[in-house]
Design a protein around this motif. Structure first.
Motif, PDB file in Angstrom:
ATOM      1  N   ALA A 152       0.559  -0.910  -0.351  1.00  0.00           N
ATOM      2  CA  ALA A 152       0.374  -0.439  -0.169  1.00  0.00           C
ATOM      3  C   ALA A 152       1.051   1.554  -0.341  1.00  0.00           C
ATOM      4  O   ALA A 152       1.043   1.925   0.797  1.00  0.00           O
TER       5      ALA A 152
ATOM      6  N   ALA B  53      -4.616   4.340  -5.114  1.00  0.00           N
ATOM      7  CA  ALA B  53      -5.783   4.471  -3.750  1.00  0.00           C
ATOM      8  C   ALA B  53      -7.806   3.707  -4.383  1.00  0.00           C
ATOM      9  O   ALA B  53      -8.032   3.290  -3.074  1.00  0.00           O
TER      10      ALA B  53
ATOM     11  N   MET C 168      -6.716   0.143  -3.392  1.00  0.00           N
ATOM     12  CA  MET C 168      -6.565  -0.248  -2.235  1.00  0.00           C
ATOM     13  C   MET C 168      -8.062  -0.204  -1.783  1.00  0.00           C
ATOM     14  O   MET C 168      -8.638  -1.594  -1.234  1.00  0.00           O
ATOM     15  N   LYS C 169      -8.405   0.697  -1.817  1.00  0.00           N
ATOM     16  CA  LYS C 169     -10.484   0.587  -1.694  1.00  0.00           C
ATOM     17  C   LYS C 169     -11.476  -0.604  -2.382  1.00  0.00           C
ATOM     18  O   LYS C 169     -12.113  -1.231  -1.543  1.00  0.00           O
TER      19      LYS C 169
ATOM     20  N   MET D 113      -2.681   4.109   4.061  1.00  0.00           N
ATOM     21  CA  MET D 113      -4.828   2.905   3.840  1.00  0.00           C
ATOM     22  C   MET D 113      -5.456   3.885   4.755  1.00  0.00           C
ATOM     23  O   MET D 113      -6.828   4.142   4.379  1.00  0.00           O
TER      24      MET D 113
ATOM     25  N   GLY E 149      -6.793   5.026   1.496  1.00  0.00           N
ATOM     26  CA  GLY E 149      -7.444   3.859   1.205  1.00  0.00           C
ATOM     27  C   GLY E 149      -8.955   4.345   1.758  1.00  0.00           C
ATOM     28  O   GLY E 149      -9.444   4.034   1.682  1.00  0.00           O
TER      29      GLY E 149
ATOM     30  N   ARG F 166      -9.824   4.796   5.332  1.00  0.00           N
ATOM     31  CA  ARG F 166     -10.317   3.494   6.357  1.00  0.00           C
ATOM     32  C   ARG F 166      -9.998   3.846   7.804  1.00  0.00           C
ATOM     33  O   ARG F 166      -9.220   5.182   7.408  1.00  0.00           O
TER      34      ARG F 166
END
Length: 394
Positions: free
Chosen positions: A256, A263, A266-267, A335, A339, A341
């Motif tokens: 990552a 990105a 990652m998502k 992330m 990402g 999160r």
């Protein structure tokens, strides 16, 4: 500071991160290498050794399942000092446990590294070593990435048995499962308690389904050096990437760094697999923690010249990546920020999930009573403030 036997260390004034929630400001109590208590607020203990987290986060130590090097050193350099230099560099970035990873090489070089690792595996200079991850040499040529093509070959029992007989420290082996003999090799590895992992592969969905039956339940650096939807003789097939999403029993790992895995991917990965099935890995080479410019992938003696620029290592023609220069804190930050999160999910993917993949989730990966006191303290920008391994402050 030297801690006396039986003395309690107190980490306080920080938000305590667990795999599923933020416990808020609290105190973690440590004694003799273990967490003995997790308490709300500023919980005081007489005669404790105190560390003030200053309103930052108190989280489980980061676990890196896949790293080749850092700080100007590579594990394939095959010296004790290079191994220690890598451990020290990763420690600075919050890694408390790492799994030294090899590259495709000749057997002489690999066997020399196995000897070096045996001498240095109990070191206490930096991040602890969890066991060996052998990456290759049994890979698909078309998906070799930066692996040196001179060393790629099919699994041969007379070869891999010599390696397995040489070391009891191998805990994972990355292989292309579609190669002749690879499935039988997977069965052998599982029987020895070693994780077979899918990597550098031309496998399609059906190949991966069969590989899972032979113990291949993890995919190395997901998205990198594997196919997605592909066509063969005009017919369309789901690839290794789709198999990773569809098969619930399969875990994956992501580099990552925002470059190997940008990105949106990652998502997509977290949306499909969830944080409990994804480990963040650096896959770092010697350039991690070093200035950009020319470097070497693999050993100084037999490695390939590469260039580091724009936050990633590249082959000289700049047509493919040559490993990452990421560190664990960068992965968690990416992330969380790229990402999108939660901090809890990002930390879980760098602690409990990798611990679970390696079967050590009852000892590591959580801030909980009875767990090893591997703890990292970082601020709101995920900059590392302090690291503890088995309760020892570094």
């Amino acid at each position: 500071m030297e801690i006396k036997k039986g003395q309690i260390t107190r980490i306080f004034n920080g938000e305590i991160i667990t795999p599923d929630k933020n416990l808020g400001i609290g105190t973690v109590l440590i004694s003799e290498g273990k967490i003995i208590g997790v308490e709300p607020g500023n919980y005081k203990v007489a005669d404790s050794v105190d560390y003030d987290a200053k309103g930052g986060f108190i989280a489980p130590g980061f676990i890196d399942l896949h790293t080749h090097g850092a700080g100007g050193s590579d594990f394939m350099d095959c010296t004790e000092e290079d191994c220690l230099a890598i451990a020290r560099e990763h420690l600075k970035h919050g890694t408390t446990l790492l799994y030294p990873t090899t590259l495709a090489s000749d057997n002489q070089e690999l066997l020399r590294f196995l000897d070096v690792y045996d001498r240095v595996k109990g070191q206490h200079a930096g991040a602890a070593f969890g066991g060996l991850h052998l990456e290759g040499p049994y890979f698909a040529y078309a998906f070799r990435g930066a692996q040196d093509p001179r060393y790629l070959r099919n699994p041969a029992p007379e070869e891999y048995m010599e390696i397995l007989d040489k070391s009891q420290d191998i805990v994972r082996w990355s292989i292309a499962p579609e190669l002749p003999g690879a499935l039988e090799f997977g069965d052998l590895l599982r029987g020895k308690g070693i994780l077979p992992s899918i990597a550098h592969t031309d496998a399609i969905y059906e190949d991966v389904v069969e590989a899972v039956r032979h113990g291949f339940t993890h995919i190395t650096h997901f998205y990198s050096c594997m196919n997605g939807i592909t066509r063969r003789n005009a017919y369309r097939y789901a690839g290794c990437i789709e198999a990773g999403y569809l098969l619930d029993e399969v875990t994956i790992e992501l580099i990552a760094d925002g470059i190997h895995v940008p990105a949106p991917l990652m998502k997509l990965a977290v949306k499909n697999k969830g944080a409990e099935k994804i480990a963040l890995v650096t896959d770092s080479m010697r350039g991690a923690g070093m200035p950009e410019g020319k470097s070497i992938l693999g050993s100084r003696e037999k490695g390939q010249e590469i260039i580091i620029e724009g936050g990633v290592a590249k082959m000289p023609d700049r047509q493919s990546f040559a490993g990452s220069v990421a560190t664990a804190d960068r992965l968690v930050r990416n992330m969380y920020q790229l990402g999108e999160r939660s901090i809890e999910e990002a930390v879980c993917m760098m602690s409990l999930t990798p611990a679970t993949i390696m079967g050590i989730q009852e000892q590591k990966g959580k801030i909980a009573k009875g767990y090893d006191a591997d703890i990292v303290v970082f601020n709101a920008d995920i900059q590392i403030q302090q690291v503890f391994i088995n309760g020892q402050q570094y």
